[in-house]
Write a protein that holds these residues in place. Structure first.
Motif, PDB file in Angstrom:
ATOM      1  N   UNK A   1       0.801  -1.227   0.000  1.00 30.42           N
ATOM      2  CA  UNK A   1       0.000   0.000   0.000  1.00 30.42           C
ATOM      3  C   UNK A   1       0.832   1.274   0.000  1.00 30.42           C
ATOM      4  N   UNK A   2       2.110   1.148   0.339  1.00 34.46           N
ATOM      5  CA  UNK A   2       3.030   2.291   0.483  1.00 34.46           C
ATOM      6  C   UNK A   2       2.636   3.184   1.668  1.00 34.46           C
ATOM      7  N   UNK A   3       1.762   2.692   2.551  1.00 34.14           N
ATOM      8  CA  UNK A   3       1.377   3.424   3.758  1.00 34.14           C
ATOM      9  C   UNK A   3       2.440   3.247   4.835  1.00 34.14           C
ATOM     10  N   UNK A   4       2.561   4.258   5.688  1.00 29.75           N
ATOM     11  CA  UNK A   4       3.422   4.144   6.856  1.00 29.75           C
ATOM     12  C   UNK A   4       2.631   3.467   7.963  1.00 29.75           C
ATOM     13  N   UNK A   5       3.164   2.391   8.496  1.00 32.46           N
ATOM     14  CA  UNK A   5       2.525   1.637   9.569  1.00 32.46           C
ATOM     15  C   UNK A   5       3.291   1.903  10.857  1.00 32.46           C
ATOM     16  N   UNK A   6       2.573   2.341  11.888  1.00 32.48           N
ATOM     17  CA  UNK A   6       3.193   2.580  13.191  1.00 32.48           C
ATOM     18  C   UNK A   6       3.021   1.321  14.034  1.00 32.48           C
ATOM     19  N   UNK A   7       4.134   0.808  14.501  1.00 38.14           N
ATOM     20  CA  UNK A   7       4.112  -0.352  15.394  1.00 38.14           C
ATOM     21  C   UNK A   7       4.268   0.163  16.820  1.00 38.14           C
ATOM     22  N   UNK A   8       3.461  -0.383  17.722  1.00 38.73           N
ATOM     23  CA  UNK A   8       3.527   0.001  19.129  1.00 38.73           C
ATOM     24  C   UNK A   8       3.838  -1.234  19.960  1.00 38.73           C
ATOM     25  N   UNK A   9       4.616  -1.033  21.003  1.00 35.60           N
ATOM     26  CA  UNK A   9       4.896  -2.130  21.925  1.00 35.60           C
ATOM     27  C   UNK A   9       3.755  -2.245  22.937  1.00 35.60           C
ATOM     28  N   UNK A  10       3.204  -3.435  23.007  1.00 31.90           N
ATOM     29  CA  UNK A  10       2.198  -3.794  24.001  1.00 31.90           C
ATOM     30  C   UNK A  10       2.846  -4.851  24.898  1.00 31.90           C
ATOM     31  N   UNK A  11       2.109  -5.335  25.868  1.00 28.81           N
ATOM     32  CA  UNK A  11       2.629  -6.403  26.728  1.00 28.81           C
ATOM     33  C   UNK A  11       1.569  -7.488  26.819  1.00 28.81           C
ATOM     34  N   UNK A  12       1.974  -8.694  26.461  1.00 27.56           N
ATOM     35  CA  UNK A  12       1.042  -9.810  26.498  1.00 27.56           C
ATOM     36  C   UNK A  12       1.319 -10.609  27.768  1.00 27.56           C
ATOM     37  N   UNK A  13       0.280 -10.770  28.561  1.00 27.50           N
ATOM     38  CA  UNK A  13       0.385 -11.520  29.817  1.00 27.50           C
ATOM     39  C   UNK A  13      -0.240 -12.885  29.624  1.00 27.50           C
ATOM     40  N   UNK A  14       0.565 -13.900  29.838  1.00 30.02           N
ATOM     41  CA  UNK A  14       0.049 -15.266  29.830  1.00 30.02           C
ATOM     42  C   UNK A  14      -0.384 -15.592  31.253  1.00 30.02           C
ATOM     43  N   UNK A  15      -1.642 -15.972  31.413  1.00 28.51           N
ATOM     44  CA  UNK A  15      -2.168 -16.359  32.719  1.00 28.51           C
ATOM     45  C   UNK A  15      -2.027 -17.875  32.807  1.00 28.51           C
ATOM     46  N   UNK A  16      -1.127 -18.311  33.673  1.00 31.41           N
ATOM     47  CA  UNK A  16      -0.793 -19.728  33.771  1.00 31.41           C
ATOM     48  C   UNK A  16      -1.384 -20.332  35.041  1.00 31.41           C
ATOM     49  N   UNK A  17      -1.592 -21.626  34.990  1.00 35.62           N
ATOM     50  CA  UNK A  17      -2.114 -22.352  36.151  1.00 35.62           C
ATOM     51  C   UNK A  17      -1.177 -22.109  37.336  1.00 35.62           C
ATOM     52  N   UNK A  18      -1.757 -21.639  38.449  1.00 39.79           N
ATOM     53  CA  UNK A  18      -0.967 -21.339  39.637  1.00 39.79           C
ATOM     54  C   UNK A  18      -0.777 -22.557  40.525  1.00 39.79           C
ATOM     55  N   UNK A  19       0.039 -22.392  41.529  1.00 40.30           N
ATOM     56  CA  UNK A  19       0.362 -23.502  42.438  1.00 40.30           C
ATOM     57  C   UNK A  19      -0.720 -23.740  43.490  1.00 40.30           C
ATOM     58  N   UNK A  20      -1.493 -22.701  43.823  1.00 40.14           N
ATOM     59  CA  UNK A  20      -2.517 -22.848  44.858  1.00 40.14           C
ATOM     60  C   UNK A  20      -3.891 -22.999  44.206  1.00 40.14           C
ATOM     61  N   UNK A  21      -4.314 -24.233  44.030  1.00 42.21           N
ATOM     62  CA  UNK A  21      -5.614 -24.507  43.420  1.00 42.21           C
ATOM     63  C   UNK A  21      -6.492 -25.304  44.382  1.00 42.21           C
ATOM     64  N   UNK A  22      -6.286 -25.060  45.672  1.00 39.88           N
ATOM     65  CA  UNK A  22      -6.991 -25.840  46.698  1.00 39.88           C
ATOM     66  C   UNK A  22      -8.259 -25.155  47.208  1.00 39.88           C
ATOM     67  N   UNK A  23      -8.683 -24.075  46.573  1.00 37.32           N
ATOM     68  CA  UNK A  23      -9.865 -23.360  47.033  1.00 37.32           C
ATOM     69  C   UNK A  23     -11.122 -24.216  46.836  1.00 37.32           C
ATOM     70  N   UNK A  24     -12.111 -23.969  47.678  1.00 43.44           N
ATOM     71  CA  UNK A  24     -13.399 -24.664  47.535  1.00 43.44           C
ATOM     72  C   UNK A  24     -14.108 -24.132  46.286  1.00 43.44           C
ATOM     73  N   UNK A  25     -15.169 -24.811  45.870  1.00 45.25           N
ATOM     74  CA  UNK A  25     -15.930 -24.373  44.699  1.00 45.25           C
ATOM     75  C   UNK A  25     -16.480 -22.967  44.932  1.00 45.25           C
TER      76      UNK A  25
END
Length: 168
Positions: A64-88
Motif C-alpha cells: 500500500x506504500x502506507x506508513x505503519x506505526x508499530x507500538x509495543x504492548x505487553x502480552x500476559x500469559x495467565x498460567x495455572x498457579x500452584x494454589x488450586x486448593x480453594x473450595x468451589x
C-alpha cells in the motif's frame, strides 16, 4: 374531492421524503467531517505515544506504500498457579472478581483484549496490556484476585502490533 385528497397526500409524502433525504445528506457530511478531523497524522500519533512513554517504530507497507506505526504492548500469559486448593464457592467468587478486574482494566484503557484458551492446558488465557512499560503491565496483572490467591501466575512478554489495526 377524492382526487384532491390523493393529490395532497402524494404532495405531502414527496415533501416529507425530500426533507429526510436532505437531512440524511447533512448528517453524512457531518459524520465524514468528524472522522476526517479526528484522524491524526503519523507524526502526531507517534509524538503522542512517545510523550506517554510508549515504544514505537514504523515501516512502509510495500503493497500500500502506507506508513505503519508499530507500538509495543505487553502480552500476559495467565498460567495455572500452584494454589488450586480453594473450595468451589471460593473459586466461583474469585472468578467473579477476576472477570471484574479484567473488565476494569479494559474500561480504564489498560487492557485491549483478554480471554481464556479453549483447552485445559497450563496456560489458561491471555491479556494484552496497552501500557508504556512492562513494570506497569506486571503490576496490573499481579493485582488480579486470581493471581493474588495463587490460582493463576503471570508471565509477561513485550509484543509489537500495528497501531489501529483491528482483529478480524
Amino acid at each position: 374531492m377524492n382526487t384532491r385528497i390523493l393529490f395532497f397526500a402524494v404532495a405531502l409524502m414527496l415533501m416529507s421524503c425530500n426533507d429526510k433525504t436532505v437531512q440524511a445528506e447533512v448528517d453524512t457530511e457531518n459524520i465524514t467531517e468528524d472522522v476526517v478531523s479526528k484522524k491524526k497524522s503519523i507524526k502526531t500519533l507517534k509524538e503522542e505515544l512517545q510523550a506517554k512513554g510508549y515504544q514505537t517504530f514504523d515501516y512502509i507497507d510495500e503493497k500500500t506504500k502506507d506508513t505503519i506505526v508499530m507500538q509495543q504492548y505487553f502480552i500476559a500469559f495467565l498460567k495455572r498457579g500452584k494454589n488450586r486448593s480453594q473450595s468451589k464457592g471460593e473459586t466461583d467468587s474469585l472468578q467473579k472478581l477476576h472477570l471484574a478486574h479484567l473488565g476494569k482494566m479494559y474500561d480504564m484503557g489498560y487492557a485491549d483484549i483478554s480471554g481464556p484458551f479453549g483447552d485445559n492446558g497450563d496456560i489458561r488465557g491471555i491479556t494484552i496490556y496497552n501500557v508504556p512499560t512492562q513494570t506497569m503491565a506486571d503490576s496490573l496483572a499481579n493485582a488480579d484476585p486470581m493471581v493474588k490467591a495463587g490460582r493463576l501466575e503471570i508471565e509477561i512478554h513485550p509484543w509489537w502490533a500495528a497501531k489501529g489495526f483491528p482483529l478480524r
